[in-house]
Design an enzyme around this catalytic site. Structure first.
Site, short mmCIF file in Angstrom:
data_model
loop_
_atom_site.label_atom_id
_atom_site.label_comp_id
_atom_site.label_asym_id
_atom_site.label_seq_id
_atom_site.Cartn_x
_atom_site.Cartn_y
_atom_site.Cartn_z
N TYR A 144 17.66 44.03 51.69
CA TYR A 144 19.07 44.18 52.06
C TYR A 144 19.89 43.31 51.13
CZ TYR A 144 23.39 43.67 54.83
OH TYR A 144 24.70 43.65 55.24
N ASP A 239 18.36 38.83 43.83
CA ASP A 239 19.29 38.56 44.92
C ASP A 239 18.75 37.35 45.71
OD1 ASP A 239 20.61 40.40 47.80
OD2 ASP A 239 20.83 38.34 47.12
N LYS A 267 25.42 32.04 51.27
CA LYS A 267 24.87 31.20 52.35
C LYS A 267 24.92 29.70 52.05
CE LYS A 267 21.95 35.07 53.82
NZ LYS A 267 22.42 35.48 55.14
P1 KE4 Z 1 26.72 38.61 53.30
O1 KE4 Z 1 27.67 39.69 52.79
O2 KE4 Z 1 26.28 38.86 54.72
O3 KE4 Z 1 27.26 37.20 53.07
O4 KE4 Z 1 25.40 38.65 52.39
C1 KE4 Z 1 24.71 39.86 52.30
C2 KE4 Z 1 23.28 39.56 51.88
C3 KE4 Z 1 22.91 39.77 50.57
N1 KE4 Z 1 21.65 39.52 50.14
C4 KE4 Z 1 20.72 39.03 50.99
C5 KE4 Z 1 19.33 38.75 50.48
C6 KE4 Z 1 21.04 38.78 52.35
O5 KE4 Z 1 20.09 38.30 53.18
C7 KE4 Z 1 22.34 39.05 52.81
C8 KE4 Z 1 22.75 38.84 54.25
N2 KE4 Z 1 21.73 38.45 55.15
C9 KE4 Z 1 21.91 38.81 56.54
C10 KE4 Z 1 20.70 38.28 57.32
N3 KE4 Z 1 19.59 39.12 57.21
C11 KE4 Z 1 23.21 38.34 57.09
C12 KE4 Z 1 23.32 38.44 58.60
C13 KE4 Z 1 24.33 39.47 59.02
O6 KE4 Z 1 24.35 40.57 58.41
O7 KE4 Z 1 25.08 39.16 59.96
#
Ligand code: KE4
Length: 427
Positions: A144, A239, A267
């Site tokens: 993801y 990523d 993060k």
């Molecule tokens: P954000 O747009 O949520 O800041 O980041 C997206 C993203 C991109 N790449 C990786 C490897 C990620 O894990 C994420 C976001 N992670 C999720 C948790 N699995 C965020 C939690 C959520 O969607 O509320």
């Protein structure tokens, strides 16, 4: 545990916020429970609206590696806010955080700040397309990278190598440029590269997959991607939104010794405030507006409060021995949970890289999405609810990663292991 106030808040929230949450996974949909509403946090603890106290292994999905409310981070944000929250103009803070990132991450010579991981990956892909002049991209099942259209795509069914939308609202015309390979299968990548020779701008991969549970790269996988991309003129994007500054100061690329062309971050570099970033070779990054033609922008990019929180956080991560101490805590709790499952006679496949770990509810090996998807998600949901009742706050999905912070004490880890032992016995 009494969840009356959370239940009232959830009812009210659902009236005015879709699903009652501002991010879907928070709704606890896959674990057969209603979400608890959090009112405050400190160190390794979070407290809900009914005053229940939990040991937290979500850590806001990764950012809170120092634990919640670290005094240095809180002080930095307070101090910065007194000088202004946002200017829409460059500040010295952005240079300071950029330099900390460049000094730590092997692949990054230049970096652009944004406000989320989604923005970081979306922008990195556009830049890779601008740099190569190619349209197609490749991702992996189970990985993801945020919710931009090009990445909400799954493998086309059967022989179709084109992607198909993974969400309503994503046009087929967008999805067709996204190819999907199998994680840890360099052969699946080679097949798609051969079928689309000269057309692929980038391959984006979580070097440690954290969004199908925690799935480490098998020996040779990242190295194989590196060689393929070098040979084919494809931009390799790691990523590291989750793994960056999580598994080492230099992230997964430091742990595995494989250097991508670009890296996306998020993060932890915001210390809990909204920050994403993408960076890489100067030759690529200099094509970004305004120094180059690839457009990307953001009102709150490089926001002073977020920069201050990120700077305070990274300065603490740089302290000698930080990751060693975190490694000891993480191994202790992950091994303890695995042993508790074994002693209870429950089949479990455990994975861990640094302070990212996962208990897969299956007796089989998990190396990719297909094997992860075979887990007993009903059993996980029962375990999750039992752990929550015991005051242990886990990610509300089998397909997420648990995070240990430096604030977790041995006593709290022992309490977690004991709660797991009790929960496995209920299955
Ligand atoms: P954000 O747009 O949520 O800041 O980041 C997206 C993203 C991109 N790449 C990786 C490897 C990620 O894990 C994420 C976001 N992670 C999720 C948790 N699995 C965020 C939690 C959520 O969607 O509320």
């Amino acid at each position: 545990m009494n969840h009356l106030r959370s239940s009232e808040l959830f009812t009210a929230a659902k009236e005015i916020i879709p699903g009652g949450v501002n991010s879907p996974v928070r709704a606890f949909r896959s674990v057969g429970a209603d979400p608890v509403f959090i009112s405050k946090a400190s160190g390794s603890h979070i407290f809900d609206a009914d005053g229940n106290d939990y040991i937290d292994f979500v850590g806001s999905w990764g950012p809170m590696i120092l634990g919640h409310c670290h005094p240095d981070v809180v002080a930095a944000v307070k101090r910065t806010a007194e000088s202004g929250c946002s200017f829409g103009a460059p500040t010295e803070l952005e240079i300071t955080l950029a330099q900390l990132v460049i000094d730590a991450v092997p692949s990054i010579e230049m970096v652009r700040m944004v406000s989320s991981g989604t923005e970081a990956t979306m922008s990195a892909i556009r830049l890779a397309r601008g740099y190569t002049g190619r349209d197609k991209i490749m991702k992996f099942s189970g990985c993801y990278h945020g919710h931009s259209d090009a990445l909400l795509v799954k493998a086309g069914s059967g022989a179709a190598t084109f992607g198909v939308p993974d969400s309503p609202g994503v046009p087929q015309d967008f999805a067709k440029h996204t190819l999907t390979a199998n994680y840890n299968s360099i052969e699946s990548v080679k097949t798609l590269v051969a079928e689309n020779s000269g057309q692929i701008a980038c391959i984006i991969v979580e070097p440690i997959a954290g969004n199908m549970g925690t799935v480490p790269p098998q020996p040779g996988f990242l190295e194989g991607l590196r060689k393929l991309c070098s040979d084919e003129g494809i931009v390799l994007i790691f990523d590291e939104v989750m793994s960056g500054f999580r598994v080492a100061l230099g992230g997964a690329q430091e742990v595995y010794g494989v250097v991508p062309d670009m890296t996306t971050l998020g993060k932890i570099i915001g210390g809990g405030l909204p920050v994403g970033a993408f960076g890489g070779k100067k030759e690529i990054m200099s094509l970004l507006s305004p120094s180059g033609g690839v457009y990307q922008a953001g009102t709150l990019s490089g926001n002073p409060l977020a920069m201050a929180a990120g700077i305070a956080t990274l300065n603490l991560l740089k302290q000698p021995g930080f990751y060693q101490k975190l490694e000891e805590k993480s191994a202790y709790v992950a091994n303890g949970i695995a042993k508790a499952a074994k002693d209870a006679g429950y089949p479990l496949f455990s994975t861990r890289v640094g302070s990212m770990f996962c208990a897969f509810f299956t007796g089989n090996q998990v190396t990719d999405w297909d094997s992860a998807a075979g887990c007993d998600t009903k059993a996980f949901a029962t375990y999750f609810r039992s752990m929550l009742d015991e005051g242990i706050y886990l990610a509300p999905s089998q397909f997420e990663t648990a995070f240990v912070s430096i604030a977790h004490t041995e006593a709290e880890l022992d309490r977690t292991i004991a709660a797991a032992a009790k929960s496995f016995r209920k299955l």
